[in-house]
Write a protein that holds these residues in place. Sequence first.
Motif, PDB file in Angstrom:
ATOM      1  N   ARG A 165       0.662  -1.430  -0.271  1.00 22.08           N
ATOM      2  CA  ARG A 165      -0.194   0.348  -0.149  1.00 22.08           C
ATOM      3  C   ARG A 165       0.999   1.351   0.033  1.00 22.08           C
ATOM      4  O   ARG A 165       0.120   2.692   0.049  1.00 22.08           O
ATOM      5  N   THR A 166       1.681   1.228   0.076  1.00 18.39           N
ATOM      6  CA  THR A 166       3.123   2.203  -0.713  1.00 18.39           C
ATOM      7  C   THR A 166       3.812   2.213  -2.309  1.00 18.39           C
ATOM      8  O   THR A 166       3.129   1.217  -3.130  1.00 18.39           O
ATOM      9  N   ALA A 167       4.291   3.153  -2.524  1.00 20.62           N
ATOM     10  CA  ALA A 167       4.563   3.386  -3.471  1.00 20.62           C
ATOM     11  C   ALA A 167       5.630   2.499  -4.031  1.00 20.62           C
ATOM     12  O   ALA A 167       6.588   2.155  -5.296  1.00 20.62           O
ATOM     13  N   PHE A 168       6.552   1.907  -2.713  1.00 21.16           N
ATOM     14  CA  PHE A 168       7.723   0.796  -3.140  1.00 21.16           C
ATOM     15  C   PHE A 168       7.348  -0.545  -3.196  1.00 21.16           C
ATOM     16  O   PHE A 168       7.688  -1.942  -2.434  1.00 21.16           O
ATOM     17  N   ASN A 169       6.890  -0.709  -3.970  1.00 23.98           N
ATOM     18  CA  ASN A 169       6.348  -2.342  -4.803  1.00 23.98           C
ATOM     19  C   ASN A 169       6.854  -1.976  -6.502  1.00 23.98           C
ATOM     20  O   ASN A 169       5.865  -1.720  -6.773  1.00 23.98           O
ATOM     21  N   PRO A 170       7.617  -3.292  -6.309  1.00 24.97           N
ATOM     22  CA  PRO A 170       8.810  -3.808  -6.324  1.00 24.97           C
ATOM     23  C   PRO A 170       9.084  -2.405  -4.819  1.00 24.97           C
ATOM     24  O   PRO A 170       9.368  -2.303  -5.262  1.00 24.97           O
ATOM     25  N   LEU A 260       1.113 -11.815  -8.483  1.00 23.94           N
ATOM     26  CA  LEU A 260       1.466 -10.958  -7.350  1.00 23.94           C
ATOM     27  C   LEU A 260       1.128  -9.183  -7.647  1.00 23.94           C
ATOM     28  O   LEU A 260       0.418  -8.741  -6.434  1.00 23.94           O
ATOM     29  N   HIS A 261       2.300  -8.961  -8.258  1.00 22.65           N
ATOM     30  CA  HIS A 261       2.000  -6.952  -7.995  1.00 22.65           C
ATOM     31  C   HIS A 261       0.398  -6.869  -9.073  1.00 22.65           C
ATOM     32  O   HIS A 261      -0.138  -6.008  -7.571  1.00 22.65           O
ATOM     33  N   GLN A 262      -0.215  -7.553  -9.856  1.00 23.91           N
ATOM     34  CA  GLN A 262      -1.061  -7.211 -10.041  1.00 23.91           C
ATOM     35  C   GLN A 262      -2.230  -7.748  -9.498  1.00 23.91           C
ATOM     36  O   GLN A 262      -3.771  -7.106  -9.023  1.00 23.91           O
ATOM     37  N   ASN A 263      -2.034  -8.254  -8.679  1.00 26.41           N
ATOM     38  CA  ASN A 263      -3.128  -8.784  -7.149  1.00 26.41           C
ATOM     39  C   ASN A 263      -3.582  -7.814  -5.515  1.00 26.41           C
ATOM     40  O   ASN A 263      -3.444  -8.515  -4.784  1.00 26.41           O
ATOM     41  N   GLY A 264      -1.758  -6.600  -5.146  1.00 29.65           N
ATOM     42  CA  GLY A 264      -1.878  -6.175  -4.417  1.00 29.65           C
ATOM     43  C   GLY A 264      -0.593  -6.586  -3.720  1.00 29.65           C
ATOM     44  O   GLY A 264      -1.167  -6.261  -2.568  1.00 29.65           O
ATOM     45  N   LYS A 265       0.093  -7.599  -3.783  1.00 34.13           N
ATOM     46  CA  LYS A 265       1.113  -8.592  -3.249  1.00 34.13           C
ATOM     47  C   LYS A 265       2.110  -7.692  -3.379  1.00 34.13           C
ATOM     48  O   LYS A 265       2.351  -7.128  -4.228  1.00 34.13           O
ATOM     49  N   GLN A 266       3.161  -7.902  -1.945  1.00 31.50           N
ATOM     50  CA  GLN A 266       4.191  -6.935  -2.117  1.00 31.50           C
ATOM     51  C   GLN A 266       5.483  -7.758  -2.023  1.00 31.50           C
ATOM     52  O   GLN A 266       5.498  -9.274  -1.876  1.00 31.50           O
ATOM     53  N   LEU A 267       6.106  -7.023  -3.090  1.00 33.18           N
ATOM     54  CA  LEU A 267       7.619  -7.598  -3.122  1.00 33.18           C
ATOM     55  C   LEU A 267       8.744  -7.100  -2.756  1.00 33.18           C
ATOM     56  O   LEU A 267       8.522  -5.699  -2.702  1.00 33.18           O
ATOM     57  N   ILE A 268       9.476  -8.148  -2.791  1.00 35.18           N
ATOM     58  CA  ILE A 268      11.162  -7.331  -2.044  1.00 35.18           C
ATOM     59  C   ILE A 268      11.805  -8.281  -2.095  1.00 35.18           C
ATOM     60  O   ILE A 268      12.037  -9.445  -2.213  1.00 35.18           O
ATOM     61  N   LEU A 269      12.889  -7.293  -2.918  1.00 32.44           N
ATOM     62  CA  LEU A 269      13.988  -8.172  -3.661  1.00 32.44           C
ATOM     63  C   LEU A 269      14.833  -7.773  -2.897  1.00 32.44           C
ATOM     64  O   LEU A 269      15.495  -6.653  -2.969  1.00 32.44           O
ATOM     65  N   THR A 270      16.084  -8.387  -2.981  1.00 31.82           N
ATOM     66  CA  THR A 270      17.943  -7.710  -2.793  1.00 31.82           C
ATOM     67  C   THR A 270      18.644  -8.385  -3.686  1.00 31.82           C
ATOM     68  O   THR A 270      18.478  -9.287  -4.697  1.00 31.82           O
ATOM     69  N   SER A 271      19.664  -8.106  -4.348  1.00 26.11           N
ATOM     70  CA  SER A 271      21.253  -7.929  -5.492  1.00 26.11           C
ATOM     71  C   SER A 271      21.756  -7.415  -4.650  1.00 26.11           C
ATOM     72  O   SER A 271      22.462  -6.697  -4.104  1.00 26.11           O
TER      73      SER A 271
END
Length: 472
Positions: A165-170, A260-271
């Motif tokens: 629910r923020t702009a930070f997705n992913p 996930l993104h289209q259904n309003g789920k949060q993604l967090i990725l590290t690299s």
Amino acid sequence: MNDTNHVGLWNRCLDIIRDNVEAPTYNTWFVPIVPLKYEDKTLIVQVPSQFFYEFLEDKFVDLLRRTLYKVIGEGTKLMYNVMVDRTSIPNQTVNLEGSNRSIAIPQNGTIKNDGNKAPSLLSAPAPQDLDPHLNPNYNFENFIEGYSNKLSRSVGEAVAEKPARTAFNPLFIHGASGVGKTHLANAIGTRIKELYPDKRVLYVSAHLFQIQYTDSVRHNTTNDFINFYQTIDVLIIDDIQEFVGVTRTQNTFFHIFNHLHQNGKQLILTSDRAPVLLQGMEERLLTRFKWGMVAELERPSTELRKDILRNKIHRDGLDFPTEVIDYIAENVGDSVRDLEGIVIAIMARSTIFNKEIDLNLAKHIVNGVAKSEVKSINIEEIINTVCKHFGLENAAIHTKSRKREVVQARQVAMYLAKQFTDFSTSKIGKFIGGKDHATVLHACKTVKGQREVDKAFRSDLEGIETTLKQRK
């Protein structure tokens, strides 16, 4: 025996232990132990941290067992009450049995699944039944804030408060090895589970994801694999750079990501690098990685390193002089992992050689590590150094440009990657311009040949090599 005897029993044990170890060891490892209770032939004591318990078990378990048997009797058990975190994490009980086996009991009273085991893909367990595979010791409370990580931490806390629910997705977190990416990703997941216990949160390494996908292909259960991941509310993928060059895994993750993104789920990725440097990753994925927030975890400053050291030493129930902390922070590399390793090395040497923890001991350990440690040079550093030398933007080396200076820089980077890394020519090609192994072999041959006949070029190459070696 009644509960009042536990102090007397432990004091009698200490009398024996004091005669069997040197004073510095006794003061460091046995004075901080607090007796709590004795009942049913079991002495319960409190130790400052999990690290403290593990060190006792590793170095002094035989001495403790012999002492307990002598003071109390054969078959006596020792129970540790471990203060995992003095402020926020409940105590953890560890049972040390006479057989020298220790059993760590998780806080929920059940044994967790193996972290390398794939989640059940044939069923969709309720949120409370899904193991999120988070490390509760990686939380915001012990993620020490400094200028270098303030932005990433603030964004991470915002995501944890309002996942998807923020702009930070992913949320794409990148930075060098050891700067705290895994810690921050786990902290976000842990906070989300605290605030939203019904959400399905899952932390998984990119390597494990790839293994799970390969297994699903082998067993013809790929649809079950995809369906499982599409039920997750907060998906955390660690070390996403592991997907580089693995096309089928990327394709599958692309569909999971989209769903996930289209259904309003949060993604967090590290690299370990920014999206622009993920050569060998499909462009459509790279575009999606940049949809939300790309946050860099920078290398910690000296002051932040001091704060991290103080926090670790406090949590582990240890005591270091201020000058020792300052010296470590000023002389150990930029990795938080390196800092914590030095603390453990100092404690180990202090105990084994009966040395006081002082500046001389710290210098001995730090200098020994600095001399023996061979820091690997990664391809990103090679690209940075080569492009800086030739006056090019890093992105130029990954383009299809046939300009002479770009081609030369690309070939030099491939040649140096072959010299300084253990990567195959195929892997080097994927990292540098998305080329095949034949192109890399040709580049290495070209650079080697030019080096032998062109004095100016040889001088350039040696200058770049010297710069890279100084980074070691």
